[in-house]
Design a protein around this motif. Structure first.
Motif, PDB file in Angstrom:
ATOM      1  N   ASP A  70       0.799  -1.229   0.000  1.00 32.20           N
ATOM      2  CA  ASP A  70       0.000   0.000   0.000  1.00 32.20           C
ATOM      3  C   ASP A  70       0.830   1.277   0.000  1.00 32.20           C
ATOM      4  O   ASP A  70       0.369   2.319  -0.474  1.00 32.20           O
ATOM      5  N   VAL A  71       2.025   1.211   0.559  1.00 33.66           N
ATOM      6  CA  VAL A  71       2.844   2.422   0.706  1.00 33.66           C
ATOM      7  C   VAL A  71       4.072   2.369  -0.209  1.00 33.66           C
ATOM      8  O   VAL A  71       4.268   3.239  -1.056  1.00 33.66           O
ATOM      9  N   VAL A  72       4.897   1.342  -0.038  1.00 35.58           N
ATOM     10  CA  VAL A  72       6.186   1.306  -0.729  1.00 35.58           C
ATOM     11  C   VAL A  72       6.016   1.032  -2.225  1.00 35.58           C
ATOM     12  O   VAL A  72       6.484   1.807  -3.068  1.00 35.58           O
ATOM     13  N   LEU A  73       5.340  -0.060  -2.552  1.00 29.60           N
ATOM     14  CA  LEU A  73       5.197  -0.445  -3.956  1.00 29.60           C
ATOM     15  C   LEU A  73       4.313   0.532  -4.724  1.00 29.60           C
ATOM     16  O   LEU A  73       4.679   0.981  -5.820  1.00 29.60           O
ATOM     17  N   LYS A  74       3.170   0.870  -4.156  1.00 29.18           N
ATOM     18  CA  LYS A  74       2.285   1.831  -4.830  1.00 29.18           C
ATOM     19  C   LYS A  74       2.985   3.161  -5.057  1.00 29.18           C
ATOM     20  O   LYS A  74       2.876   3.766  -6.129  1.00 29.18           O
ATOM     21  N   PRO A  95      17.749   6.821  -5.183  1.00 29.59           N
ATOM     22  CA  PRO A  95      17.220   7.847  -4.280  1.00 29.59           C
ATOM     23  C   PRO A  95      15.718   7.652  -4.042  1.00 29.59           C
ATOM     24  O   PRO A  95      14.959   7.410  -4.986  1.00 29.59           O
ATOM     25  N   GLY A  96      15.321   7.720  -2.773  1.00 24.67           N
ATOM     26  CA  GLY A  96      13.928   7.501  -2.414  1.00 24.67           C
ATOM     27  C   GLY A  96      13.576   6.044  -2.229  1.00 24.67           C
ATOM     28  O   GLY A  96      12.439   5.709  -1.872  1.00 24.67           O
ATOM     29  N   GLY A  97      14.555   5.162  -2.464  1.00 26.40           N
ATOM     30  CA  GLY A  97      14.310   3.726  -2.346  1.00 26.40           C
ATOM     31  C   GLY A  97      14.081   3.292  -0.913  1.00 26.40           C
ATOM     32  O   GLY A  97      14.377   4.016   0.043  1.00 26.40           O
ATOM     33  N   ALA A  98      13.551   2.081  -0.764  1.00 27.08           N
ATOM     34  CA  ALA A  98      13.166   1.586   0.559  1.00 27.08           C
ATOM     35  C   ALA A  98      13.838   0.258   0.874  1.00 27.08           C
ATOM     36  O   ALA A  98      13.964  -0.617   0.014  1.00 27.08           O
ATOM     37  N   LEU A  99      14.275   0.125   2.131  1.00 24.50           N
ATOM     38  CA  LEU A  99      14.838  -1.121   2.650  1.00 24.50           C
ATOM     39  C   LEU A  99      13.860  -1.713   3.655  1.00 24.50           C
ATOM     40  O   LEU A  99      13.401  -1.019   4.559  1.00 24.50           O
ATOM     41  N   LEU A 100      13.548  -3.016   3.503  1.00 25.00           N
ATOM     42  CA  LEU A 100      12.696  -3.722   4.443  1.00 25.00           C
ATOM     43  C   LEU A 100      13.488  -4.855   5.065  1.00 25.00           C
ATOM     44  O   LEU A 100      14.043  -5.700   4.352  1.00 25.00           O
ATOM     45  N   ILE A 101      13.546  -4.869   6.410  1.00 21.93           N
ATOM     46  CA  ILE A 101      14.254  -5.921   7.132  1.00 21.93           C
ATOM     47  C   ILE A 101      13.263  -6.673   8.016  1.00 21.93           C
ATOM     48  O   ILE A 101      12.081  -6.328   8.071  1.00 21.93           O
ATOM     49  N   LEU A 124      28.119  -7.864  -4.636  1.00 21.22           N
ATOM     50  CA  LEU A 124      27.065  -6.916  -4.252  1.00 21.22           C
ATOM     51  C   LEU A 124      26.991  -5.752  -5.235  1.00 21.22           C
ATOM     52  O   LEU A 124      25.907  -5.269  -5.568  1.00 21.22           O
ATOM     53  N   ALA A 125      28.154  -5.310  -5.694  1.00 19.00           N
ATOM     54  CA  ALA A 125      28.201  -4.154  -6.600  1.00 19.00           C
ATOM     55  C   ALA A 125      27.602  -4.465  -7.967  1.00 19.00           C
ATOM     56  O   ALA A 125      27.213  -3.550  -8.698  1.00 19.00           O
ATOM     57  N   ARG A 126      27.494  -5.757  -8.308  1.00 21.50           N
ATOM     58  CA  ARG A 126      26.970  -6.129  -9.622  1.00 21.50           C
ATOM     59  C   ARG A 126      25.444  -6.230  -9.660  1.00 21.50           C
ATOM     60  O   ARG A 126      24.867  -6.368 -10.738  1.00 21.50           O
ATOM     61  N   VAL A 127      24.797  -6.154  -8.516  1.00 23.90           N
ATOM     62  CA  VAL A 127      23.329  -6.238  -8.487  1.00 23.90           C
ATOM     63  C   VAL A 127      22.741  -4.951  -9.070  1.00 23.90           C
ATOM     64  O   VAL A 127      23.209  -3.850  -8.786  1.00 23.90           O
ATOM     65  N   ASP A 128      21.704  -5.088  -9.899  1.00 15.82           N
ATOM     66  CA  ASP A 128      21.028  -3.919 -10.482  1.00 15.82           C
ATOM     67  C   ASP A 128      20.628  -2.931  -9.391  1.00 15.82           C
ATOM     68  O   ASP A 128      20.154  -3.335  -8.319  1.00 15.82           O
ATOM     69  N   ARG A 129      20.785  -1.647  -9.667  1.00 14.01           N
ATOM     70  CA  ARG A 129      20.311  -0.627  -8.728  1.00 14.01           C
ATOM     71  C   ARG A 129      18.812  -0.824  -8.489  1.00 14.01           C
ATOM     72  O   ARG A 129      18.040  -1.039  -9.436  1.00 14.01           O
ATOM     73  N   SER A 130      18.410  -0.738  -7.246  1.00 13.95           N
ATOM     74  CA  SER A 130      17.058  -1.146  -6.867  1.00 13.95           C
ATOM     75  C   SER A 130      16.211   0.009  -6.346  1.00 13.95           C
ATOM     76  O   SER A 130      16.719   0.952  -5.746  1.00 13.95           O
ATOM     77  N   HIS A 131      14.902  -0.121  -6.560  1.00 15.19           N
ATOM     78  CA  HIS A 131      13.928   0.793  -5.948  1.00 15.19           C
ATOM     79  C   HIS A 131      13.564   0.316  -4.544  1.00 15.19           C
ATOM     80  O   HIS A 131      13.239   1.122  -3.674  1.00 15.19           O
ATOM     81  N   ILE A 132      13.637  -1.010  -4.344  1.00 11.15           N
ATOM     82  CA  ILE A 132      13.269  -1.624  -3.067  1.00 11.15           C
ATOM     83  C   ILE A 132      14.212  -2.786  -2.794  1.00 11.15           C
ATOM     84  O   ILE A 132      14.519  -3.570  -3.694  1.00 11.15           O
ATOM     85  N   VAL A 133      14.671  -2.890  -1.541  1.00  9.94           N
ATOM     86  CA  VAL A 133      15.496  -4.024  -1.125  1.00  9.94           C
ATOM     87  C   VAL A 133      14.808  -4.729   0.040  1.00  9.94           C
ATOM     88  O   VAL A 133      14.421  -4.091   1.028  1.00  9.94           O
ATOM     89  N   PHE A 134      14.651  -6.038  -0.074  1.00  2.89           N
ATOM     90  CA  PHE A 134      14.200  -6.895   1.023  1.00  2.89           C
ATOM     91  C   PHE A 134      15.408  -7.659   1.545  1.00  2.89           C
ATOM     92  O   PHE A 134      16.118  -8.313   0.779  1.00  2.89           O
ATOM     93  N   ALA A 164       6.268   3.712  -5.300  1.00  2.00           N
ATOM     94  CA  ALA A 164       7.307   3.562  -6.327  1.00  2.00           C
ATOM     95  C   ALA A 164       6.694   3.546  -7.721  1.00  2.00           C
ATOM     96  O   ALA A 164       7.206   4.187  -8.651  1.00  2.00           O
ATOM     97  N   ILE A 165       5.590   2.841  -7.880  1.00  2.00           N
ATOM     98  CA  ILE A 165       4.923   2.757  -9.188  1.00  2.00           C
ATOM     99  C   ILE A 165       4.377   4.116  -9.615  1.00  2.00           C
ATOM    100  O   ILE A 165       4.519   4.521 -10.778  1.00  2.00           O
ATOM    101  N   GLU A 166       3.777   4.831  -8.689  1.00  2.00           N
ATOM    102  CA  GLU A 166       3.248   6.165  -9.011  1.00  2.00           C
ATOM    103  C   GLU A 166       4.363   7.112  -9.431  1.00  2.00           C
ATOM    104  O   GLU A 166       4.214   7.881 -10.390  1.00  2.00           O
ATOM    105  N   ASP A 167       5.481   7.074  -8.711  1.00  2.00           N
ATOM    106  CA  ASP A 167       6.615   7.939  -9.065  1.00  2.00           C
ATOM    107  C   ASP A 167       7.159   7.600 -10.445  1.00  2.00           C
ATOM    108  O   ASP A 167       7.516   8.500 -11.223  1.00  2.00           O
ATOM    109  N   LEU A 168       7.239   6.310 -10.756  1.00  2.20           N
ATOM    110  CA  LEU A 168       7.746   5.896 -12.063  1.00  2.20           C
ATOM    111  C   LEU A 168       6.786   6.306 -13.173  1.00  2.20           C
ATOM    112  O   LEU A 168       7.211   6.723 -14.257  1.00  2.20           O
ATOM    113  N   ARG A 169       5.506   6.189 -12.922  1.00  6.43           N
ATOM    114  CA  ARG A 169       4.520   6.623 -13.928  1.00  6.43           C
ATOM    115  C   ARG A 169       4.647   8.120 -14.207  1.00  6.43           C
ATOM    116  O   ARG A 169       4.589   8.551 -15.365  1.00  6.43           O
TER     117      ARG A 169
END
Length: 295
Positions: free
Chosen positions: A107-111, A261-267, A225-235, A113-118
């Motif tokens: 409801d918050v993180v994914l929505k 920038p603006g990305g989210a980390l979930l632990i 780690l440096a080879r992973v695609d830059r992410s909008h969200i990390v779990f 991110a999608i709205e910002d990308l749109r």
């Protein structure tokens, strides 16, 4: 991915005949830490004894010291390192684990991110599941994306990078076939929509599998780690709790660098960045904390 559960292996006469000495334990503990960052405390020495006894027996070795030298010098040491990673990690997970956190993710993180990308006329979404175990977490993320975007998902470039230390769990994850136990926390309507019953197992819908790319990774390896695609969200849930503070700082710093920038980390719900990193801005939501990269 969770590390070294306290569940003992079945009894074996072999393990009664051989014990790990304090020196051997220290050697193996330090070797494991240097290789993958997993720290095994002194009071968990019996776990080294339980888990590695099988490897010693299968290699026809006679002591934990011999096994330590095998890991360092034998021509087959790289293959054995893979086996070592498998026996020192355990994988307790399920689909839709920790529903309150996943609800905030949806409801918050994914929505968001999608709205910002749109708004920026971009439809390229990247998510990283670090410590993905047998695939339940990244596939859960993929299902939530399908639920949110529905048919529009076909117009998006979406990649969920799913990594784990153990190649064995990745083989299982790529199959996408699960037992009822793996679905114990999954809503029934989701099971009906995204899984096909096959005897006692459940096959995941190929359209969900297509969003996820699996690969082996060592969180203690900066180059990987440096080879992973830059992410909008990390779990990275239920992983860092098994690291010491130095390893935690290095891994969290790598996640920060990976996030856009603006990305989210979930632990994990039992994990915290308190005294580990001040780089993220914590967002407090009901049932979970989201860590934002603000710059």
């Amino acid at each position: 991915m969770s590390m070294l559960s306290s569940t003992p292996l079945s009894a074996s006469p072999f393990r009664k005949e051989i014990k790990v000495s304090d020196e051997e334990f220290r050697q193996l503990r330090d070797f494991i830490y240097a290789q993958c960052g997993i720290f095994i405390a002194e009071n968990r020495k019996y776990l080294i004894e339980n888990r590695l006894a099988i490897r010693i027996r299968e290699l026809s070795l006679h002591s934990y010291g011999e096994y330590y030298n095998f890991l360092r010098f034998d021509s087959n040491r790289r293959a054995e390192l893979t086996k070592l990673f498998e026996v020192v990690t355990t994988n307790e997970t399920s689909f839709f684990r920790n529903p309150p956190q996943l609800q905030i993710f949806q409801d918050v993180v994914l929505k968001g991110a999608i709205e910002d990308l749109r708004k920026s006329n971009q439809k390229k979404l990247r998510i990283w599941s670090a410590g993905c175990s047998t695939g339940e977490e990244p596939y859960t993320i993929a299902i939530i994306i399908h639920e949110l975007l529905r048919q529009e998902v076909l117009a998006w470039d979406i990649k969920i990078t799913a990594n784990d230390l153990s190649e064995a769990v990745l083989v299982s994850a790529r199959r996408g076939i699960y037992s009822e136990y793996s679905l114990r926390t999954t809503p029934k309507e989701i099971i009906a929509k995204y899984f096909a019953k096959d005897a006692q197992d459940y096959k995941l819908d190929p359209k969900v599998k297509r969003l996820v790319s699996f690969g082996q990774i060592n969180l203690n390896d900066k180059l990987q780690l440096a080879r992973v695609d830059r992410s909008h969200i990390v779990f990275c849930r239920n992983v860092i709790i098994y690291f010491d503070d130095d390893m935690k700082r290095r891994v969290i710093s790598a996640f920060y660098d990976n996030l856009l920038p603006g990305g989210a980390l979930l632990i994990g719900h039992s994990e915290s960045l308190h005294n580990i990193s001040r780089a993220f801005k914590p967002e407090h939501h009901k049932g979970t904390i989201i860590y934002r990269k603000t710059v």
